[in-house]
Design a protein around this motif. Structure first.
Motif, PDB file in Angstrom:
ATOM      1  N   LEU A  89       0.815  -1.208   0.000  1.00  0.00           N
ATOM      2  CA  LEU A  89       0.000   0.000   0.000  1.00  0.00           C
ATOM      3  C   LEU A  89       0.851   1.263   0.000  1.00  0.00           C
ATOM      4  N   TYR A  90       1.884   1.287   0.823  1.00  0.00           N
ATOM      5  CA  TYR A  90       2.755   2.451   0.822  1.00  0.00           C
ATOM      6  C   TYR A  90       3.493   2.588  -0.509  1.00  0.00           C
ATOM      7  N   GLY A  91       3.910   1.452  -1.083  1.00  0.00           N
ATOM      8  CA  GLY A  91       4.559   1.494  -2.394  1.00  0.00           C
ATOM      9  C   GLY A  91       3.624   2.031  -3.462  1.00  0.00           C
ATOM     10  N   ALA A  92       2.363   1.618  -3.396  1.00  0.00           N
ATOM     11  CA  ALA A  92       1.385   2.120  -4.357  1.00  0.00           C
ATOM     12  C   ALA A  92       1.154   3.620  -4.174  1.00  0.00           C
ATOM     13  N   LEU A  93       1.016   4.067  -2.934  1.00  0.00           N
ATOM     14  CA  LEU A  93       0.842   5.500  -2.688  1.00  0.00           C
ATOM     15  C   LEU A  93       2.028   6.293  -3.228  1.00  0.00           C
ATOM     16  N   LEU A  94       3.226   5.752  -3.032  1.00  0.00           N
ATOM     17  CA  LEU A  94       4.423   6.404  -3.564  1.00  0.00           C
ATOM     18  C   LEU A  94       4.369   6.479  -5.088  1.00  0.00           C
ATOM     19  N   ALA A  95       3.970   5.380  -5.737  1.00  0.00           N
ATOM     20  CA  ALA A  95       3.877   5.374  -7.199  1.00  0.00           C
ATOM     21  C   ALA A  95       2.862   6.402  -7.687  1.00  0.00           C
ATOM     22  N   TYR A  96       1.756   6.556  -6.971  1.00  0.00           N
ATOM     23  CA  TYR A  96       0.744   7.535  -7.365  1.00  0.00           C
ATOM     24  C   TYR A  96       1.277   8.957  -7.248  1.00  0.00           C
ATOM     25  N   ILE A  97       2.034   9.202  -6.188  1.00  0.00           N
ATOM     26  CA  ILE A  97       2.626  10.535  -6.019  1.00  0.00           C
ATOM     27  C   ILE A  97       3.584  10.837  -7.164  1.00  0.00           C
ATOM     28  N   ILE A  98       4.431   9.851  -7.520  1.00  0.00           N
ATOM     29  CA  ILE A  98       5.373  10.024  -8.633  1.00  0.00           C
ATOM     30  C   ILE A  98       4.619  10.256  -9.940  1.00  0.00           C
ATOM     31  N   GLY A  99       3.649   9.357 -10.215  1.00  0.00           N
ATOM     32  CA  GLY A  99       2.927   9.424 -11.486  1.00  0.00           C
ATOM     33  C   GLY A  99       2.089  10.675 -11.631  1.00  0.00           C
ATOM     34  N   GLU A 100       1.417  11.076 -10.550  1.00  0.00           N
ATOM     35  CA  GLU A 100       0.560  12.258 -10.643  1.00  0.00           C
ATOM     36  C   GLU A 100       1.373  13.516 -10.930  1.00  0.00           C
ATOM     37  N   GLY A 101       2.586  13.584 -10.396  1.00  0.00           N
ATOM     38  CA  GLY A 101       3.429  14.735 -10.702  1.00  0.00           C
ATOM     39  C   GLY A 101       3.744  14.820 -12.186  1.00  0.00           C
ATOM     40  N   GLN A 102       4.054  13.678 -12.812  1.00  0.00           N
ATOM     41  CA  GLN A 102       4.353  13.653 -14.240  1.00  0.00           C
ATOM     42  C   GLN A 102       3.118  13.996 -15.071  1.00  0.00           C
ATOM     43  N   VAL A 103       1.974  13.452 -14.655  1.00  0.00           N
ATOM     44  CA  VAL A 103       0.730  13.686 -15.395  1.00  0.00           C
ATOM     45  C   VAL A 103       0.309  15.155 -15.306  1.00  0.00           C
ATOM     46  N   LEU A 104       0.351  15.726 -14.109  1.00  0.00           N
ATOM     47  CA  LEU A 104      -0.032  17.131 -13.944  1.00  0.00           C
ATOM     48  C   LEU A 104       0.910  18.047 -14.728  1.00  0.00           C
ATOM     49  N   THR A 105       2.178  17.665 -14.813  1.00  0.00           N
ATOM     50  CA  THR A 105       3.129  18.451 -15.593  1.00  0.00           C
ATOM     51  C   THR A 105       2.802  18.377 -17.075  1.00  0.00           C
ATOM     52  N   ALA A 106       2.436  17.173 -17.566  1.00  0.00           N
ATOM     53  CA  ALA A 106       2.062  17.030 -18.977  1.00  0.00           C
ATOM     54  C   ALA A 106       0.809  17.830 -19.307  1.00  0.00           C
ATOM     55  N   LEU A 107      -0.107  17.934 -18.343  1.00  0.00           N
ATOM     56  CA  LEU A 107      -1.362  18.650 -18.581  1.00  0.00           C
ATOM     57  C   LEU A 107      -1.227  20.162 -18.418  1.00  0.00           C
ATOM     58  N   PHE A 108      -0.539  20.585 -17.370  1.00  0.00           N
ATOM     59  CA  PHE A 108      -0.555  22.002 -17.008  1.00  0.00           C
ATOM     60  C   PHE A 108       0.819  22.664 -16.994  1.00  0.00           C
ATOM     61  N   GLY A 109       1.862  21.857 -17.193  1.00  0.00           N
ATOM     62  CA  GLY A 109       3.203  22.411 -17.130  1.00  0.00           C
ATOM     63  C   GLY A 109       3.675  22.529 -15.690  1.00  0.00           C
ATOM     64  N   GLY A 110       4.783  23.216 -15.491  1.00  0.00           N
ATOM     65  CA  GLY A 110       5.325  23.388 -14.157  1.00  0.00           C
ATOM     66  C   GLY A 110       6.326  22.303 -13.814  1.00  0.00           C
ATOM     67  N   ASN A 111       6.673  22.246 -12.538  1.00  0.00           N
ATOM     68  CA  ASN A 111       7.664  21.305 -12.044  1.00  0.00           C
ATOM     69  C   ASN A 111       6.991  20.030 -11.547  1.00  0.00           C
ATOM     70  N   ALA A 112       7.509  18.866 -11.966  1.00  0.00           N
ATOM     71  CA  ALA A 112       6.876  17.598 -11.615  1.00  0.00           C
ATOM     72  C   ALA A 112       6.864  17.359 -10.104  1.00  0.00           C
ATOM     73  N   MET A 113       7.944  17.712  -9.432  1.00  0.00           N
ATOM     74  CA  MET A 113       8.000  17.496  -7.990  1.00  0.00           C
ATOM     75  C   MET A 113       6.981  18.373  -7.261  1.00  0.00           C
ATOM     76  N   THR A 114       6.880  19.628  -7.681  1.00  0.00           N
ATOM     77  CA  THR A 114       5.895  20.533  -7.078  1.00  0.00           C
ATOM     78  C   THR A 114       4.480  20.022  -7.302  1.00  0.00           C
ATOM     79  N   ASN A 115       4.195  19.555  -8.524  1.00  0.00           N
ATOM     80  CA  ASN A 115       2.867  19.027  -8.833  1.00  0.00           C
ATOM     81  C   ASN A 115       2.561  17.779  -8.015  1.00  0.00           C
ATOM     82  N   SER A 116       3.566  16.934  -7.794  1.00  0.00           N
ATOM     83  CA  SER A 116       3.368  15.756  -6.947  1.00  0.00           C
ATOM     84  C   SER A 116       2.982  16.162  -5.529  1.00  0.00           C
ATOM     85  N   LEU A 117       3.627  17.181  -5.018  1.00  0.00           N
ATOM     86  CA  LEU A 117       3.341  17.629  -3.653  1.00  0.00           C
ATOM     87  C   LEU A 117       1.948  18.254  -3.547  1.00  0.00           C
ATOM     88  N   ILE A 118       1.512  18.947  -4.605  1.00  0.00           N
ATOM     89  CA  ILE A 118       0.156  19.510  -4.615  1.00  0.00           C
ATOM     90  C   ILE A 118      -0.876  18.387  -4.586  1.00  0.00           C
TER      91      ILE A 118
END
Length: 368
Positions: A89-118
């Motif tokens: 479960l923790y590994g999955a949550l980590l993967a979601y945080i990583i993936g969502e940062g990349q996805v939000l960056t592809a959609l809206f731009g910005g920094n992937a790490m910042t988007n992951s934290l948002i």
């Protein structure tokens, strides 16, 4: 409506970051190779999820998986299940945080790490609010997933090349295993399904079968489209490569799909961890929430950021261990607090082949 909610919880828990990684590993192994692995894992997941369903129904008191393991296997069962469950479960949550940062960056731009934290901040807030709001999100987000998949197919169908779908290799049979297993596990949500179906437990078997097979069918359809279009050029996060070939519309709809699938699973998996601390370890709600959210955030901040690597490792190792413990709990389950609404055969002929597959997967990932 409660039947729909229970099915949506399992679908929403199961479909997450894994769907975005399956096309990549199936493209690497050969689409037909991956298809064989997907079918085998699908059969195993139906059986394992029904086993968990019967285990939950046999107890008059609601637990999470570690609580059931302790009841039938003792302390070693509880801690084996607890640590393997947390690993998954923790590994999955980590993967979601990583993936969502990349996805939000592809959609809206910005920094992937910042988007992951948002994304993490919003997800942590929803976890704090609890089950009722998450249930409402699951039903509608699961429907949105299906709509977006059909939109992706509409934009992609004319680009599919059948030659990309004909590769098979026995030598590469284990390449997609860890990711597919990780993407197919919804173990932790089944006690929640029983909770939702309180008073209507006879519906649990049908809800489990539908909720288990629906993600597998979605994975197959989505992977067929992605690998058919991108072939060997399939990216680790499938929607990014798809958007690069098809264009701006696919960048929007494909990554919106990724955003929704990972968000739903983040909520339900996070809730499963939180409820495990509360129900099985008697930890206060606010402390349980803090423990749920802290570890994946810390792992992300120290630089663990391989999307496919995280999913493959947790699926093959921790998911395999969890599967073995679940089977042992079931085979040990003689005493029942109440009559269950359905029964799965207590047969080692059923259990041993699944245990062998789980163990082979664990050994493979350890010797790499």
């Amino acid at each position: 409506m409660i039947f729909i909610e229970s099915v949506a919880i399992l679908i929403g828990t199961t479909i997450g970051a894994g769907i975005l990684a399956i096309p990549y590993v199936m493209a690497q192994s050969g689409f037909l190779t991956g298809l064989l692995v997907l079918v085998v894992v699908a059969v195993m997941m139906v059986v394992i999820n029904l086993i968990i369903g019967e285990i939950t129904l046999a107890s008059s008191k609601l637990h999470q998986l570690p609580g059931y393991a302790e009841k039938y296997l003792g302390k070693w069962g509880k801690w084996s299940m607890f640590y393997s469950m947390l690993f998954v479960l923790y590994g999955a949550l980590l993967a979601y945080i990583i993936g969502e940062g990349q996805v939000l960056t592809a959609l809206f731009g910005g920094n992937a790490m910042t988007n992951s934290l948002i994304f993490f901040a919003i997800g942590a807030l929803l976890l704090y609010l609890g089950l009722d709001i998450i249930k409402r999100f699951e039903v509608y987000l699961s429907l949105l997933i299906l709509i977006i998949i059909f939109i992706i197919y509409y934009f992609s169908s004319s680009h599919i090349q059948t030659t990309n779908l004909l590769d098979f290799s026995w030598a590469k049979i284990l390449i997609p295993y860890g990711v597919i297993l990780s993407a197919s596990m919804g173990y932790s949500s089944i006690p929640q399904m029983r909770e939702v179906l309180k008073g209507q437990e006879k519906l649990l078997k049908r809800a489990i079968i539908i909720g288990t097979l629906a993600p597998i069918i979605i994975y197959l359809f989505f992977t067929l489209v992605v690998v058919g279009v991108t072939g060997r050029e399939t990216t680790e996060l499938a929607t990014i490569g798809l958007g690069n070939i098809i264009g701006q519309r696919m960048i929007i709809f494909g990554n919106l799909f990724a955003l929704v699938t990972m968000a739903t699973s983040f909520l339900t998996l996070g809730l499963a961890i939180k409820k495990t601390y509360i129900q099985d370890f008697k930890i206060k709600k606010n402390v349980a929430w803090f423990l749920t959210c802290t570890l994946p955030l810390l792992l992300f901040l120290i630089g663990v950021n391989s999307f496919v690597g995280v999913l493959s490792f947790i699926g093959a190792l921790a998911g395999g261990l969890q599967g073995v413990v679940i089977i042992l709990v079931f085979m040990k389950m003689k005493q029942r607090d109440r009559a269950t609404e359905f029964h799965i055969p207590h047969s080692w002929w059923l259990a041993i082949p699944m245990i062998i597959i789980f163990v082979i997967g664990m050994i493979t990932v350890l010797i790499k």
